[in-house]
Scaffold this active site. Sequence first.
Site, PDB file in Angstrom:
ATOM      1  N   HIS A   1      -1.398   1.361  -4.436  1.00 39.98           N
ATOM      2  CA  HIS A   1      -1.732   2.798  -4.315  1.00 39.98           C
ATOM      3  C   HIS A   1      -0.830   3.602  -5.111  1.00 39.98           C
ATOM      4  CE1 HIS A   1      -4.014   1.694  -0.245  1.00 39.98           C
ATOM      5  NE2 HIS A   1      -4.626   1.365  -1.326  1.00 39.98           N
TER       6      HIS A   1
ATOM      7  N   ASN B   1       3.278  -6.743  13.330  1.00 38.29           N
ATOM      8  CA  ASN B   1       2.741  -5.380  13.453  1.00 38.29           C
ATOM      9  C   ASN B   1       3.021  -5.088  14.896  1.00 38.29           C
ATOM     10  OD1 ASN B   1       1.402  -3.664  11.612  1.00 38.29           O
ATOM     11  ND2 ASN B   1      -0.098  -3.238  13.000  1.00 38.29           N
TER      12      ASN B   1
ATOM     13  N   ASP C   1       6.241   4.918  -1.412  1.00 39.09           N
ATOM     14  CA  ASP C   1       7.442   5.469  -0.930  1.00 39.09           C
ATOM     15  C   ASP C   1       8.434   4.796  -2.053  1.00 39.09           C
ATOM     16  OD1 ASP C   1       8.189   3.077   0.425  1.00 39.09           O
ATOM     17  OD2 ASP C   1       7.402   3.770   1.976  1.00 39.09           O
TER      18      ASP C   1
ATOM     19  N   GLN D   1       1.002  -1.248   0.098  1.00 35.46           N
ATOM     20  CA  GLN D   1      -0.087  -0.010   0.033  1.00 35.46           C
ATOM     21  C   GLN D   1       1.027   1.229   0.031  1.00 35.46           C
ATOM     22  OE1 GLN D   1      -3.340  -0.665   3.214  1.00 35.46           O
ATOM     23  NE2 GLN D   1      -1.681  -1.975   3.705  1.00 35.46           N
TER      24      GLN D   1
HETATM   25  P1  NAD Z   1      -1.601   2.987   8.663  1.00 33.39           P
HETATM   26  O1  NAD Z   1      -0.581   4.034   9.233  1.00 33.39           O
HETATM   27  O2  NAD Z   1      -2.855   2.922   8.997  1.00 33.39           O
HETATM   28  O3  NAD Z   1      -0.899   1.820   9.912  1.00 33.39           O
HETATM   29  C1  NAD Z   1       0.448   1.364  10.255  1.00 33.39           C
HETATM   30  C2  NAD Z   1       0.552   0.230  11.138  1.00 33.39           C
HETATM   31  O4  NAD Z   1       2.034   0.020  11.185  1.00 33.39           O
HETATM   32  C3  NAD Z   1      -0.012   0.666  12.508  1.00 33.39           C
HETATM   33  O5  NAD Z   1      -0.903  -0.546  12.846  1.00 33.39           O
HETATM   34  C4  NAD Z   1       1.432   0.390  13.283  1.00 33.39           C
HETATM   35  O6  NAD Z   1       1.106  -0.331  14.581  1.00 33.39           O
HETATM   36  C5  NAD Z   1       1.978  -0.275  12.516  1.00 33.39           C
HETATM   37  N1  NAD Z   1       3.690  -0.009  12.783  1.00 33.39           N
HETATM   38  C6  NAD Z   1       4.427   1.314  13.051  1.00 33.39           C
HETATM   39  N2  NAD Z   1       5.538   1.045  13.012  1.00 33.39           N
HETATM   40  C7  NAD Z   1       5.805  -0.302  12.791  1.00 33.39           C
HETATM   41  C8  NAD Z   1       6.965  -1.152  12.703  1.00 33.39           C
HETATM   42  N3  NAD Z   1       8.168  -0.728  12.801  1.00 33.39           N
HETATM   43  N4  NAD Z   1       6.961  -2.354  12.446  1.00 33.39           N
HETATM   44  C9  NAD Z   1       5.860  -2.785  12.218  1.00 33.39           C
HETATM   45  N5  NAD Z   1       4.607  -2.204  12.374  1.00 33.39           N
HETATM   46  C10 NAD Z   1       4.747  -0.947  12.650  1.00 33.39           C
HETATM   47  O7  NAD Z   1      -0.773   2.409   7.695  1.00 33.39           O
HETATM   48  P2  NAD Z   1      -1.567   1.614   6.356  1.00 33.39           P
HETATM   49  O8  NAD Z   1      -2.312   0.454   7.155  1.00 33.39           O
HETATM   50  O9  NAD Z   1      -0.558   1.123   5.270  1.00 33.39           O
HETATM   51  O10 NAD Z   1      -2.500   2.434   5.667  1.00 33.39           O
HETATM   52  C11 NAD Z   1      -2.259   3.900   5.582  1.00 33.39           C
HETATM   53  C12 NAD Z   1      -2.447   4.334   4.057  1.00 33.39           C
HETATM   54  O11 NAD Z   1      -1.566   5.625   3.930  1.00 33.39           O
HETATM   55  C13 NAD Z   1      -1.945   3.408   3.083  1.00 33.39           C
HETATM   56  O12 NAD Z   1      -2.798   3.340   2.100  1.00 33.39           O
HETATM   57  C14 NAD Z   1      -0.785   4.082   2.361  1.00 33.39           C
HETATM   58  O13 NAD Z   1      -0.867   4.186   0.920  1.00 33.39           O
HETATM   59  C15 NAD Z   1      -0.789   5.756   2.880  1.00 33.39           C
HETATM   60  N6  NAD Z   1       0.559   5.813   3.645  1.00 33.39           N
HETATM   61  C16 NAD Z   1       1.954   5.475   2.903  1.00 33.39           C
HETATM   62  C17 NAD Z   1       3.005   5.828   3.598  1.00 33.39           C
HETATM   63  C18 NAD Z   1       4.288   4.939   2.675  1.00 33.39           C
HETATM   64  O14 NAD Z   1       4.227   4.892   1.485  1.00 33.39           O
HETATM   65  N7  NAD Z   1       5.300   4.999   3.517  1.00 33.39           N
HETATM   66  C19 NAD Z   1       3.003   6.480   4.590  1.00 33.39           C
HETATM   67  C20 NAD Z   1       1.812   6.833   5.287  1.00 33.39           C
HETATM   68  C21 NAD Z   1       0.589   6.724   4.569  1.00 33.39           C
END
Ligand code: NAD
Length: 238
Positions: A112, A205, A97, A94
């Site tokens: 995405h 997670n 980056d 999802q």
């Molecule tokens: P989310 O932010 O809703 O959830 C992130 C999850 O990761 C949480 O449940 C948290 O407990 C867990 N987490 C945090 N740090 C962690 C670690 N070090 N190791 C393992 N787990 C960890 O993210 P989502 O479910 O991907 O949904 C968010 C939406 O926003 C997605 O659709 C995405 O496209 C977008 N998004 C993308 C990025 C990116 O590309 N890096 C960043 C922010 C949001």
Amino acid sequence: MKKLSRNDKVVVLTGAGISAESGIRTFRDSGGLWENHKVEDVATWSGFEKNPALVWKFYRQRWEDSNATKPNAAHYALVDMEKYFAQHFCLITQNVDGLHRIAGSINPLEMHGNLNYCYCTSCRAKFDMKDTDAHVAIPLCPKCGAYLRPDIVWFGEIPYYLYEIENSLKKCDVFIIIGTSGSVYPAAGFVMTAKLMGAETIAINLDAPDNLSFIDEFHQGKSGTILPSLVKKWTAMV
Ligand code: NAD
Ligand code: ZN
């Protein structure tokens, strides 16, 4: 702890949490807002129509921020998995980056989109972000002159690769979710589909994901810390 066989069909879904240890904030960490912006202002088509310059500024910043980061141990562990399971392995992300590709994953299904690209709102031609002029508030298509937009699937739009994803979910033996809260659909529903189709389900997670009731094996912790050793065990590399 399950040991996987080399012939198991393994599907992995990653979310923002896998990139947290690379220094990219997760959606949840931002308190429901995305870097102090309302989601509907920066991650919907109507937000873009209302203020395309703001949306461009926002994604250019996200792109610059993610360019300043590097993949972490969890991204690399998934490259090892892809090498081990070869054609039996499918990585869905999802994340926008691009860190899976940079780590060396060959064909992540970036459902995405990807911050490194943008496309024309009229003729759909695709361009590299680095080829757009950072001094222009709203970059225009070099081919037809219409607005370009970031190659990001916004809320209310249809994610990419849904056909390929559905096929992989139907066939998989093991479905693993990593760093995803299980709150953004349709991705949050994949674990239920995989489970109903008979797959073993595993989650890695930091917090319990919302779809925990469909998970057979939950490993709570940071993916960069625990995934590399799990991958070694799953693939009997230790
Ligand atoms: P989310 O932010 O809703 O959830 C992130 C999850 O990761 C949480 O449940 C948290 O407990 C867990 N987490 C945090 N740090 C962690 C670690 N070090 N190791 C393992 N787990 C960890 O993210 P989502 O479910 O991907 O949904 C968010 C939406 O926003 C997605 O659709 C995405 O496209 C977008 N998004 C993308 C990025 C990116 O590309 N890096 C960043 C922010 C949001
Ligand atoms: Zn065009």
